[in-house]
Design a protein around this motif. Structure first.
Motif, PDB file in Angstrom:
ATOM      1  N   ASN A 262       0.800  -1.227   0.000  1.00 46.76           N
ATOM      2  CA  ASN A 262       0.000   0.000   0.000  1.00 46.76           C
ATOM      3  C   ASN A 262       0.830   1.274   0.000  1.00 46.76           C
ATOM      4  OD1 ASN A 262      -2.236  -1.665   0.122  1.00 46.76           O
ATOM      5  ND2 ASN A 262      -2.430  -1.537   2.342  1.00 46.76           N
ATOM      6  N   SER A 263       2.163   1.112  -0.099  1.00 47.21           N
ATOM      7  CA  SER A 263       3.087   2.253  -0.159  1.00 47.21           C
ATOM      8  C   SER A 263       2.896   3.214   1.014  1.00 47.21           C
ATOM      9  CB  SER A 263       2.912   3.008  -1.485  1.00 47.21           C
ATOM     10  OG  SER A 263       3.232   2.179  -2.577  1.00 47.21           O
ATOM     11  N   SER A 264       2.657   2.652   2.202  1.00 51.55           N
ATOM     12  CA  SER A 264       2.557   3.462   3.426  1.00 51.55           C
ATOM     13  C   SER A 264       3.683   3.035   4.360  1.00 51.55           C
ATOM     14  CB  SER A 264       1.192   3.265   4.093  1.00 51.55           C
ATOM     15  OG  SER A 264       0.139   3.629   3.227  1.00 51.55           O
ATOM     16  N   TYR A 265       4.916   3.336   3.923  1.00 50.32           N
ATOM     17  CA  TYR A 265       6.090   2.823   4.632  1.00 50.32           C
ATOM     18  C   TYR A 265       6.156   3.336   6.062  1.00 50.32           C
ATOM     19  CZ  TYR A 265      10.873   1.194   5.289  1.00 50.32           C
ATOM     20  OH  TYR A 265      11.986   0.544   5.750  1.00 50.32           O
ATOM     21  N   GLY A 266       5.884   4.624   6.255  1.00 47.32           N
ATOM     22  CA  GLY A 266       5.923   5.185   7.603  1.00 47.32           C
ATOM     23  C   GLY A 266       4.907   4.524   8.514  1.00 47.32           C
ATOM     24  N   TYR A 267       3.714   4.280   8.001  1.00 47.77           N
ATOM     25  CA  TYR A 267       2.668   3.619   8.776  1.00 47.77           C
ATOM     26  C   TYR A 267       3.072   2.173   9.085  1.00 47.77           C
ATOM     27  CZ  TYR A 267      -2.017   1.901   9.984  1.00 47.77           C
ATOM     28  OH  TYR A 267      -3.099   1.336  10.622  1.00 47.77           O
ATOM     29  N   GLY A 268       3.697   1.519   8.104  1.00 47.49           N
ATOM     30  CA  GLY A 268       4.175   0.160   8.325  1.00 47.49           C
ATOM     31  C   GLY A 268       5.233   0.095   9.411  1.00 47.49           C
ATOM     32  N   MET A 269       6.116   1.122   9.440  1.00 48.94           N
ATOM     33  CA  MET A 269       7.136   1.154  10.476  1.00 48.94           C
ATOM     34  C   MET A 269       6.536   1.419  11.854  1.00 48.94           C
ATOM     35  SD  MET A 269       9.837   0.292   8.935  1.00 48.94           S
ATOM     36  CE  MET A 269       8.704  -0.704   7.937  1.00 48.94           C
ATOM     37  N   ALA A 270       5.418   2.162  11.893  1.00 50.36           N
ATOM     38  CA  ALA A 270       4.710   2.360  13.162  1.00 50.36           C
ATOM     39  C   ALA A 270       4.187   1.029  13.689  1.00 50.36           C
ATOM     40  CB  ALA A 270       3.571   3.352  12.973  1.00 50.36           C
ATOM     41  N   ILE A 271       3.687   0.198  12.773  1.00 48.16           N
ATOM     42  CA  ILE A 271       3.255  -1.146  13.166  1.00 48.16           C
ATOM     43  C   ILE A 271       4.447  -1.944  13.688  1.00 48.16           C
ATOM     44  CG2 ILE A 271       2.211  -3.296  12.361  1.00 48.16           C
ATOM     45  CD1 ILE A 271       0.821  -1.638  10.166  1.00 48.16           C
ATOM     46  N   GLY A 272       5.592  -1.802  13.021  1.00 48.64           N
ATOM     47  CA  GLY A 272       6.792  -2.500  13.456  1.00 48.64           C
ATOM     48  C   GLY A 272       7.224  -2.080  14.856  1.00 48.64           C
TER      49      GLY A 272
END
Length: 297
Positions: A262-272
């Motif tokens: 979904n090209s939401s890298y920052g959001y993905g890193m928040a999940i991480g």
């Protein structure tokens, strides 16, 4: 004095490469995950926008996140309890009972651990096939051939348990072998003395075996729970891709899809970041809860 200095230099030279690799490939990337969780970024361009805690606010307002949290915790509980229960039982049976073909049984139990997740996923996908799978074929002997097939990987109510079954099958042999190694160090004289006092097999298991191998159980339990978070991602991606309708989505599959699909890298890193903190907190709590006095014999 010179000997101590030479020894210190030798230890430093031995440890330096490992410490350097640890810092480069673990510490720095971990800090970078925390840093990137504060940005809005697609991951493939140089356009980064600092948004502070907005990614975390969005995350904790997402129903999908809470669904992945529920799925992850459910898998951790089910897979951990069943795997460790069966691993301890099988280890005790193969260590203390005189069974024919013990060595062959040990090899058979350990085989799933040397197979890749992709191979295991393919095996269980075939077993769970609603039309020609082994499991439905066996059940049809009792239900009748005209009964509707059970959708083991397509029914939202049971699919998470189907995944758990594959994960349990993969892990039992490894932990069984570890517990067998620990049980081999328990003196047989303790069991003989307990037997003379009238203690049965079950009493000996819970009063002698479990307490004396508790340190090993505690260590492997912490390791297994954390590794389950990683393994669940691999099984989900190989068997269900998070479906049906997100019912098998777990922490890392949700993070992967948000960051790279979904090209939401920052959001993905928040999940991480949340997964990292959850894993750390879970390990700390488990370490406190399972703490026992060390027994000697």
């Amino acid at each position: 004095m010179e000997i101590n200095k030479g020894r210190g230099r030798f230890i430093f030279l031995c440890l330096a490469p490992a410490v350097l690799l640890f810092v480069i490939f673990l510490i720095i990337p971990t800090f970078d995950v925390f840093r990137m969780s504060l940005y809005k970024w697609g991951g493939y361009t140089d356009n980064k926008t600092f948004v502070g805690m907005q990614n975390f606010t969005k995350l904790f307002q997402s129903d999908k996140f809470y669904q992945t949290f529920q799925n992850s915790v459910l898998l951790i509980v089910i897979v951990t309890v069943v795997t460790f229960g069966l691993a301890l039982i099988f280890a005790s049976m193969l260590s203390r009972e005189k069974l024919k073909g013990q060595n062959l049984l040990r090899v058979i139990f350990y085989i799933p651990n040397i197979l890749s997740v992709v191979v295991i996923s393919a095996i269980f996908s075939a077993i769970f096939d609603p039309n020609s799978g082994l499991l439905n074929s066996i059940l049809n002997l009792f239900r009748g051939s005209g009964a509707d097939p059970i959708l083991w990987l397509g029914d939202q109510k049971i699919v998470i348990f189907s995944l758990g079954g594959a994960m349990i099958w993969q892990a039992i042999g490894y932990y069984m072998v570890m517990y067998m190694a620990s049980m081999a160090n328990v003196p047989e004289s303790l069991y003989e003395s307990a037997g003379l006092e009238g203690a049965g097999r079950m009493t000996q298991f819970f009063s002698i075996t479990i307490p004396l191998i508790w340190t090993n159980i505690r260590t492997t339990l912490t390791f297994f729970i954390i590794s389950t978070i990683n393994m669940s991602f691999l099984f989900v991606m190989a068997m269900t891709s998070g479906g049906p309708d997100g019912s098998t989505e777990v922490f890392l599959s949700y993070m992967y899809k948000e960051a790279y699909t979904n090209s939401s890298y920052g959001y993905g890193m928040a999940i991480g970041v949340v997964v990292f903190l959850f894993s750390f907190a879970l390990a700390a709590i488990l370490n406190i809860v399972t703490k026992r006095d060390h027994l000697e014999y």
